[in-house]
Design a protein around this motif. Structure first.
Motif, short mmCIF file in Angstrom:
data_model
loop_
_atom_site.label_atom_id
_atom_site.label_comp_id
_atom_site.label_asym_id
_atom_site.label_seq_id
_atom_site.Cartn_x
_atom_site.Cartn_y
_atom_site.Cartn_z
N HIS A 99 1.30 -0.93 -0.05
CA HIS A 99 0.22 -0.10 -0.12
C HIS A 99 0.88 1.63 0.00
O HIS A 99 0.22 2.07 -0.23
CB HIS A 99 -1.23 -0.26 0.84
CG HIS A 99 -1.67 -0.70 1.03
ND1 HIS A 99 -3.15 -1.13 -0.42
CD2 HIS A 99 -1.98 -2.43 1.81
CE1 HIS A 99 -3.29 -2.06 0.18
NE2 HIS A 99 -3.20 -2.71 0.94
N ARG A 100 2.52 1.12 -0.23
CA ARG A 100 2.89 2.28 -0.02
C ARG A 100 2.60 3.00 -1.32
O ARG A 100 3.04 2.59 -2.73
CB ARG A 100 4.29 2.01 -0.01
CG ARG A 100 3.95 1.23 2.16
CD ARG A 100 6.54 0.82 1.65
NE ARG A 100 6.02 1.07 3.49
CZ ARG A 100 6.67 -0.97 3.65
NH1 ARG A 100 7.56 -0.73 2.46
NH2 ARG A 100 7.04 -1.20 5.16
N GLY A 101 3.22 4.18 -1.44
CA GLY A 101 3.02 4.99 -2.59
C GLY A 101 1.59 5.48 -3.30
O GLY A 101 1.00 6.46 -3.97
N ARG A 102 0.87 5.37 -2.06
CA ARG A 102 -0.42 5.77 -2.08
C ARG A 102 -1.16 6.87 -1.15
O ARG A 102 -1.84 7.88 -1.15
CB ARG A 102 -1.68 4.77 -2.03
CG ARG A 102 -1.42 3.77 -2.40
CD ARG A 102 -2.73 2.74 -2.71
NE ARG A 102 -3.31 1.30 -3.26
CZ ARG A 102 -3.29 0.35 -3.12
NH1 ARG A 102 -4.23 0.13 -2.00
NH2 ARG A 102 -3.48 -0.59 -3.98
N GLY A 103 -0.02 7.31 -0.41
CA GLY A 103 0.32 8.52 0.07
C GLY A 103 0.13 8.75 1.90
O GLY A 103 -0.97 9.24 2.46
N TYR A 104 -0.97 7.20 2.44
CA TYR A 104 -0.96 6.98 3.59
C TYR A 104 -0.31 7.87 4.63
O TYR A 104 -0.28 7.75 5.41
CB TYR A 104 -1.26 5.36 3.51
CG TYR A 104 -2.30 4.63 2.36
CD1 TYR A 104 -3.19 5.67 1.86
CD2 TYR A 104 -2.34 3.46 2.59
CE1 TYR A 104 -4.80 5.08 0.89
CE2 TYR A 104 -3.40 2.66 1.54
CZ TYR A 104 -4.02 3.70 0.79
OH TYR A 104 -5.52 3.08 -0.06
N GLY A 105 1.87 7.09 4.12
CA GLY A 105 2.22 7.38 5.33
C GLY A 105 2.37 9.13 4.99
O GLY A 105 2.32 9.22 6.73
N LYS A 106 2.17 9.36 4.65
CA LYS A 106 2.14 11.10 4.69
C LYS A 106 0.70 11.37 5.27
O LYS A 106 1.26 12.71 5.70
CB LYS A 106 2.13 11.80 2.87
CG LYS A 106 2.22 13.10 2.81
CD LYS A 106 2.75 13.63 1.98
CE LYS A 106 2.46 14.83 2.18
NZ LYS A 106 3.53 15.67 0.71
N ALA A 107 -0.12 11.12 5.18
CA ALA A 107 -1.38 11.53 5.46
C ALA A 107 -1.24 11.34 6.96
O ALA A 107 -1.69 11.85 7.92
CB ALA A 107 -2.99 11.06 4.91
N LEU A 108 -1.16 9.80 7.17
CA LEU A 108 -1.16 9.99 8.70
C LEU A 108 0.60 11.13 9.41
O LEU A 108 -0.61 11.23 10.47
CB LEU A 108 0.03 8.08 9.65
CG LEU A 108 -0.72 7.10 8.88
CD1 LEU A 108 -0.68 6.19 8.27
CD2 LEU A 108 -1.66 7.03 10.29
N ILE A 109 0.63 11.52 9.05
CA ILE A 109 1.60 11.90 9.43
C ILE A 109 1.46 13.44 9.09
O ILE A 109 1.41 14.68 10.15
CB ILE A 109 3.88 11.90 9.10
CG1 ILE A 109 4.55 12.19 9.59
CG2 ILE A 109 3.80 12.18 7.82
CD1 ILE A 109 6.38 11.76 9.84
N SER A 110 1.21 13.77 8.35
CA SER A 110 0.35 14.60 8.08
C SER A 110 -0.49 15.68 8.92
O SER A 110 -0.86 16.40 9.56
CB SER A 110 -0.46 15.02 6.69
OG SER A 110 -1.32 16.24 6.07
N ALA A 111 -1.46 14.04 9.38
CA ALA A 111 -2.50 14.09 10.40
C ALA A 111 -1.74 14.86 11.73
O ALA A 111 -2.32 14.72 12.91
CB ALA A 111 -3.14 12.50 10.93
N LEU A 112 -0.68 14.15 12.41
CA LEU A 112 -0.45 14.68 13.38
C LEU A 112 0.29 16.00 13.55
O LEU A 112 0.36 16.83 14.41
CB LEU A 112 1.24 13.88 13.40
CG LEU A 112 0.54 12.02 13.65
CD1 LEU A 112 2.03 11.10 14.26
CD2 LEU A 112 -0.49 11.53 14.51
N ALA A 113 1.33 16.30 12.61
CA ALA A 113 1.80 17.62 12.22
C ALA A 113 0.10 18.81 12.44
O ALA A 113 0.47 20.03 13.20
CB ALA A 113 1.94 18.04 11.19
#
Length: 166
Positions: A99-113
């Motif tokens: 599931h990498r490359g779909r923006g999930y990691g960025k969305a998770l860390i963005s939610a914490l930011a």
């Protein structure tokens, strides 16, 4: 934070009771990725107490797709004596490889930011293994900077017990 729709029918949301098996599966998969497959002592019951007990000290966000937890951000609060404000320590950020490359990691860390900004926290911090080039590249791409002058220190096991008796 409320739920947020992501790519491929996934939803980003705060963890809730019942997510423990999926969160623990991600923690175990991360341990395998980080070359420590036998290091996880955590259990679903321990996660329940930490995340959803009477006085939670740890928090999590999940990416859920088709009823399955596909990614996690597990975090807790820190406090900076220099800024006089709290921050977030990101303990684990993990998305299954498929599931990498779909923006999930960025969305998770963005939610914490976003939580940091919303609550007036001064920092979002985490560590990354020196050899983990894909993660380091991802962190640089979102503007994270290394703290090269700092080295993490840790006491565990017999050394921790010996110092406690001193």
């Amino acid at each position: 934070m409320t739920s947020r729709e992501l790519a491929a029918g996934a939803v980003l949301r705060p963890a809730r009771p019942g997510d423990e098996p999926g969160i623990l599966a991600c923690i175990r998969a991360l341990a395998v990725y980080e070359r420590e497959p036998d290091a996880v002592e955590n259990t679903e019951q321990m996660l329940t107490a930490a995340l959803f007990g009477d006085d939670p000290r740890a928090f999590a966000h999940v990416v859920e797709r088709e009823g399955r937890v596909e990614g996690i951000a597990l975090w807790f609060l820190t406090y900076s004596t220099w800024t006089g404000r709290h921050g977030i320590w990101l303990e684990d950020l993990f998305v299954y490889e498929e599931h990498r490359g779909r923006g999930y990691g960025k969305a998770l860390i963005s939610a914490l930011a976003a939580l940091c900004v919303e609550r007036g926290y001064s920092r979002l911090e985490w560590t990354v293994l020196d050899w983990n080039a894909p993660s380091i590249a991802f962190y640089r791409s979102i503007g994270a900077a290394p703290m090269d002058e700092w080295t993490t220190q840790r006491l565990t096991g017999p050394a921790l017990e010996a110092l406690a008796r001193a």
